[in-house]
Design a protein around this motif. Sequence first.
Motif, PDB file in Angstrom:
ATOM      1  N   PHE A   1      -7.571  -3.153  11.672  1.00  0.00           N
ATOM      2  CA  PHE A   1      -7.519  -2.462  11.282  1.00  0.00           C
ATOM      3  C   PHE A   1      -8.310  -3.029   9.454  1.00  0.00           C
ATOM      4  O   PHE A   1      -9.059  -3.686   9.467  1.00  0.00           O
ATOM      5  N   SER A   2      -6.916  -2.400   8.875  1.00  0.00           N
ATOM      6  CA  SER A   2      -7.699  -2.245   7.665  1.00  0.00           C
ATOM      7  C   SER A   2      -6.139  -2.431   6.311  1.00  0.00           C
ATOM      8  O   SER A   2      -5.367  -1.815   6.676  1.00  0.00           O
ATOM      9  N   LEU A   3      -6.138  -2.839   5.116  1.00  0.00           N
ATOM     10  CA  LEU A   3      -5.780  -3.002   4.818  1.00  0.00           C
ATOM     11  C   LEU A   3      -5.398  -1.758   3.581  1.00  0.00           C
ATOM     12  O   LEU A   3      -6.773  -1.119   3.285  1.00  0.00           O
ATOM     13  N   ALA A   4      -4.341  -0.952   3.442  1.00  0.00           N
ATOM     14  CA  ALA A   4      -4.099   0.246   3.102  1.00  0.00           C
ATOM     15  C   ALA A   4      -2.149   0.434   2.834  1.00  0.00           C
ATOM     16  O   ALA A   4      -1.990   0.042   3.186  1.00  0.00           O
ATOM     17  N   ASP A   5      -2.246   1.369   1.530  1.00  0.00           N
ATOM     18  CA  ASP A   5      -1.100   1.462   0.914  1.00  0.00           C
ATOM     19  C   ASP A   5      -0.970   3.755   2.146  1.00  0.00           C
ATOM     20  O   ASP A   5      -1.697   3.988   1.388  1.00  0.00           O
ATOM     21  N   ALA A   6      -0.257   2.921   2.186  1.00  0.00           N
ATOM     22  CA  ALA A   6       0.600   4.810   3.057  1.00  0.00           C
ATOM     23  C   ALA A   6       0.030   6.229   2.511  1.00  0.00           C
ATOM     24  O   ALA A   6      -0.295   7.252   2.391  1.00  0.00           O
ATOM     25  N   PHE A   7       0.907   5.428   1.331  1.00  0.00           N
ATOM     26  CA  PHE A   7       0.553   6.317  -0.342  1.00  0.00           C
ATOM     27  C   PHE A   7      -0.318   6.889  -0.695  1.00  0.00           C
ATOM     28  O   PHE A   7      -0.601   7.717  -1.757  1.00  0.00           O
ATOM     29  N   ASP A   8      -1.540   6.014  -0.972  1.00  0.00           N
ATOM     30  CA  ASP A   8      -2.686   5.930  -1.417  1.00  0.00           C
ATOM     31  C   ASP A   8      -3.454   5.592   0.015  1.00  0.00           C
ATOM     32  O   ASP A   8      -4.900   5.235  -0.679  1.00  0.00           O
ATOM     33  N   LEU A   9      -3.885   6.401   0.337  1.00  0.00           N
ATOM     34  CA  LEU A   9      -4.586   6.590   1.949  1.00  0.00           C
ATOM     35  C   LEU A   9      -6.532   6.482   1.279  1.00  0.00           C
ATOM     36  O   LEU A   9      -6.681   7.097   0.290  1.00  0.00           O
TER      37      LEU A   9
END
Length: 216
Positions: free
Chosen positions: A92-100
């Motif tokens: 798992f990873s915390l990530a913004d789909a628009f700023d991978l």
Amino acid sequence: MITEQLAKYYAVGAQEYDRFYTKPEFEDDLDELHDKVDEVLRGHKVLEIACGTGYWTQTLEETAESVLATDINTEMLDLAKTRGFDSAIVQFSLADAFDLPADIGSFTACFAGFWWSHVKREDQVRFLAQLRAKLGKDTLLVLIDESYVDGISDVIARTDAEGNTYQFHTADDGQRYEVIKNFPSDSTLRKRIASSVREIRILRQEHFWLLSCRLK
């Protein structure tokens, strides 16, 4: 871009998110979708966008070689991690789909379940361009989402100048949120993404749809 209000809505409702999948009328369509996801992503190294509570991550785990499940909400990730995934397959990873992140990793496929409908029409090509830049040409992309059905889907509250549609939802905190929720036809899906992908295939059900393609 995914709006702050949308992100907050899902963070607040994280505990109740999976209730959506328990509607009896969805059972047959969901069974077919799970089988199709198993088939299409078998043996792939999968980047999952907006994994939510890990509902679809469970299906990916069954046949994928590996899965990196990402989400913008720590609340969702915390719930997903309680499902008891095999850490040798699912991370798992915390990530913004628009700023991978630039170092997101190497993948052969990308999956997004019930997320595309929240992407504004004017942002879709930009998102696909970012995926192409981070994941590379020929990466398999699989999207699944909801079809609009009168009497079952929530009513469309408004449509903006770009053609995006919105619904109002009351979350568990009692607040009312305006949530973007687009319901594209097959022809609209093809038209919007044709410049960015190839080999478009669409499975259209009564309640849901699945699209697979490869990034150009």
